[in-house]
Design a protein around this motif. Structure first.
Motif, mmCIF file in Angstrom:
data_model
loop_
_atom_site.group_PDB
_atom_site.id
_atom_site.type_symbol
_atom_site.label_atom_id
_atom_site.label_comp_id
_atom_site.label_asym_id
_atom_site.label_seq_id
_atom_site.Cartn_x
_atom_site.Cartn_y
_atom_site.Cartn_z
ATOM 1 N N ASP A 5 -12.459 6.427 4.946
ATOM 2 C CA ASP A 5 -12.970 6.435 3.234
ATOM 3 C C ASP A 5 -13.430 5.233 2.827
ATOM 4 N N TYR A 6 -12.963 3.634 2.924
ATOM 5 C CA TYR A 6 -14.094 2.550 3.076
ATOM 6 C C TYR A 6 -15.488 2.433 3.413
ATOM 7 N N LYS A 7 -16.088 2.979 4.081
ATOM 8 C CA LYS A 7 -17.089 3.440 5.286
ATOM 9 C C LYS A 7 -17.825 4.343 4.338
ATOM 10 N N ARG A 8 -16.381 5.498 4.228
ATOM 11 C CA ARG A 8 -17.888 6.439 3.370
ATOM 12 C C ARG A 8 -18.351 5.416 1.478
ATOM 13 N N GLN A 9 -17.269 5.297 0.772
ATOM 14 C CA GLN A 9 -17.224 4.682 -0.557
ATOM 15 C C GLN A 9 -18.546 3.769 0.062
ATOM 16 N N LEU A 42 -3.878 4.269 8.375
ATOM 17 C CA LEU A 42 -4.974 3.159 8.205
ATOM 18 C C LEU A 42 -5.810 3.798 8.450
ATOM 19 N N ARG A 43 -6.117 4.889 9.068
ATOM 20 C CA ARG A 43 -8.020 4.939 9.928
ATOM 21 C C ARG A 43 -8.227 5.797 8.742
ATOM 22 N N GLN A 44 -7.479 6.197 7.794
ATOM 23 C CA GLN A 44 -8.446 7.375 7.440
ATOM 24 C C GLN A 44 -8.479 6.447 5.746
ATOM 25 N N ALA A 45 -8.146 5.588 5.556
ATOM 26 C CA ALA A 45 -8.004 4.459 4.771
ATOM 27 C C ALA A 45 -9.739 3.978 4.743
ATOM 28 N N GLU A 46 -9.784 3.550 6.021
ATOM 29 C CA GLU A 46 -11.139 3.121 6.307
ATOM 30 C C GLU A 46 -12.068 3.971 6.717
ATOM 31 N N ALA A 106 7.335 5.676 11.712
ATOM 32 C CA ALA A 106 6.941 5.030 10.947
ATOM 33 C C ALA A 106 5.041 4.223 11.239
ATOM 34 N N GLU A 107 5.269 3.562 12.215
ATOM 35 C CA GLU A 107 4.252 2.311 12.354
ATOM 36 C C GLU A 107 2.953 3.909 13.252
ATOM 37 N N ALA A 108 3.834 5.371 14.024
ATOM 38 C CA ALA A 108 2.160 6.086 14.117
ATOM 39 C C ALA A 108 1.846 6.483 12.248
ATOM 40 N N GLY A 109 3.063 6.730 11.791
ATOM 41 C CA GLY A 109 2.285 7.547 10.344
ATOM 42 C C GLY A 109 1.491 5.780 9.843
ATOM 43 N N ALA A 110 1.867 4.912 9.569
ATOM 44 C CA ALA A 110 1.456 3.529 8.908
ATOM 45 C C ALA A 110 -0.169 3.764 9.728
ATOM 46 N N ASN A 137 -7.195 0.581 -1.123
ATOM 47 C CA ASN A 137 -6.340 1.288 -0.217
ATOM 48 C C ASN A 137 -6.062 1.370 0.887
ATOM 49 N N ARG A 138 -7.008 0.645 1.231
ATOM 50 C CA ARG A 138 -7.246 0.034 3.137
ATOM 51 C C ARG A 138 -6.991 -1.238 2.996
ATOM 52 N N ASP A 139 -6.637 -1.564 2.285
ATOM 53 C CA ASP A 139 -5.884 -3.221 2.553
ATOM 54 C C ASP A 139 -4.877 -2.660 2.575
ATOM 55 N N ASN A 140 -4.079 -1.184 1.655
ATOM 56 C CA ASN A 140 -2.056 -1.963 1.547
ATOM 57 C C ASN A 140 -1.791 -0.745 3.113
ATOM 58 N N ALA A 141 -3.105 -0.522 3.470
ATOM 59 C CA ALA A 141 -2.587 0.650 4.676
ATOM 60 C C ALA A 141 -2.765 0.240 5.947
ATOM 61 N N GLN A 142 -3.519 -1.593 5.854
ATOM 62 C CA GLN A 142 -3.065 -2.611 7.356
ATOM 63 C C GLN A 142 -1.668 -3.098 6.891
ATOM 64 N N ALA A 143 -2.189 -3.601 5.840
ATOM 65 C CA ALA A 143 -0.108 -4.202 5.225
ATOM 66 C C ALA A 143 0.955 -2.921 5.732
#
Length: 397
Positions: free
Chosen positions: A134-138, A128-132, A120-124, A158-164
């Motif tokens: 996407d954030y940079k692109r936006q 998080l990498r995907q959310a970060e 589960a930690e690996a999936g999180a 989405n990035r903050d939720n992925a980090q949490a």
């Protein structure tokens, strides 16, 4: 001329009888005179009595008490996770080092839970990498005004939720690691482990922690004892005289011995002194710390304890047998310059290497009656036989 008639035989015999009585009387007088000379009273010679001057030597003064030993660490080993006891990995009553594995509690389930948490930690982390990204692109598109600010805000959320979520997954992994570690019960310190209290295959840790065994640290070991108020005052007065601080008192050496041992073969130092006296008993709680690498001392022993606190360089000592006692206290019989016995009241101290310390009432030059006390009385003249007090062998330290 008429001649006188010679004396008759009867008259002659009567004369001889008078002569015999006179001789007998004279002999009796002589015998009586001789008897009178032989019965004249002659005083007996003064009795011969052993006397000696007191021994002078340096004497260490001690506070003596009875205490009991206690472990510095004693811990109940418990099952902190639920499961069946898989193995007991030690022999009852053996000494073990810190970190030695003692029990194993069904680790498979908790290992799987750890792997699940790690996945589960690996999936999180991937989310998080995907959310970060996407954030940079936006953020770049907003700068070029290609997308609205609302789109960037959604990407930021989405990035903050992925980090949490990653932080939550990391915490779950840590918990799973801790629980998996609890399946192996190890020794928290060097010590002796008691007999196990559960059997292999038994379910433990169901509703509350289950006690598996107890481990006790043996080296060093505590010695707890109490000191009465009078001795406390003496120690504090001596410490003030020598300029010692309360911290210095904790470094005072202590000596102790078991009930079956001679002397005080075990040595340590003071470790703790209570800040207050117990008003109900008038005593101060004190604790010593004693090395016990050979494990000669077991927790719970009653021991004899003494603490040296002062040394007198010229103490006076006499044998205990030279002391007498009456309603007025203890006394010694001392011979004066006229060889007359005097009774001297004294204050006694402790026994040091077989001889009794005399605190007061005696001088170094005094001649003390050390033998034959029953043959002399105060006021009697004696024939002193000067001897030397034999010092017994020093007791074991």
């Amino acid at each position: 001329m008429t001649r006188a008639n010679p004396a008759s035989p009867a008259r002659r015999n009567e004369g001889w009888r008078h002569v015999a009585r006179a001789l007998a009387t004279a002999s009796a007088v002589v015998l009586l005179a001789g008897c009178e000379d032989k019965n004249t009273f002659v005083a007996p010679p003064p009795p011969k009595v052993d006397v000696a001057t007191p021994v002078q030597r340096a004497v260490t003064r001690y506070i003596e008490a009875t205490g009991n030993t206690a472990p510095i660490k004693s811990v109940d080993l418990v099952a902190r996770v639920q499961g069946f006891l898989q193995s007991i990995d030690y022999q009852d009553g053996t000494f073990v080092k810190q970190g030695t594995q003692l029990f194993t509690i069904e680790p498979e389930t908790y290992k799987l839970k750890l792997e699940q948490a790690q996945a589960a930690e690996a999936g999180a982390q991937a989310s998080l990498r995907q959310a970060e990204a996407d954030y940079k692109r936006q953020a770049e598109l907003v700068q070029r005004q290609a997308v609205s600010q609302a789109t960037l805000d959604t990407s930021t959320s989405n990035r903050d939720n992925a980090q949490a979520s990653l932080q939550q997954a990391q915490a779950n992994t840590r918990i799973a690691e801790v629980n998996y570690g609890y399946t192996k019960v190890t020794a928290p310190f060097d010590g002796v482990v008691s007999a196990h209290m559960v059997s292999i295959g038994e379910l433990v840790g169901v509703s509350s922690p289950t006690q598996l065994a107890t481990i006790v640290a043996m080296d060093p070991i505590y010695v707890n004892f109490t000191v009465n108020e009078q001795d406390v005052l003496r120690i504090r007065a001596e410490a003030a005289r020598r300029g010692l601080t309360p911290a210095d008192l904790k470094q005072f050496p202590i000596q102790l011995g078991l009930q079956t041992e001679t002397g005080y073969p075990h040595e340590g130092h003071l470790d703790y002194v209570s800040p207050t006296l117990n008003q109900s008993t008038g005593t101060l709680a004190v604790r010593g710390l004693v090395p016990n690498d050979k494990r000669a001392l077991l927790p719970g022993y009653f021991v004899r304890v003494r603490v040296p606190f002062d040394q007198e360089k010229t103490a006076l000592l006499v044998p205990d047998t030279a002391l007498g006692s009456d309603q007025g206290g203890r006394y010694l019989l001392v011979v004066n310059s006229d060889n007359v016995v005097e009774q001297r009241k004294v204050q006694i101290g402790p026994v040091d290497n077989g001889l009794r310390v005399i605190e007061s009432g005696l001088k170094p030059e005094d001649r003390v009656v050390i033998a034959g006390l029953l043959r002399v009385i105060p006021g009697q003249k004696i024939d002193p036989q000067t001897t030397k007090i034999e010092q017994p062998q020093a007791s074991a330290k």
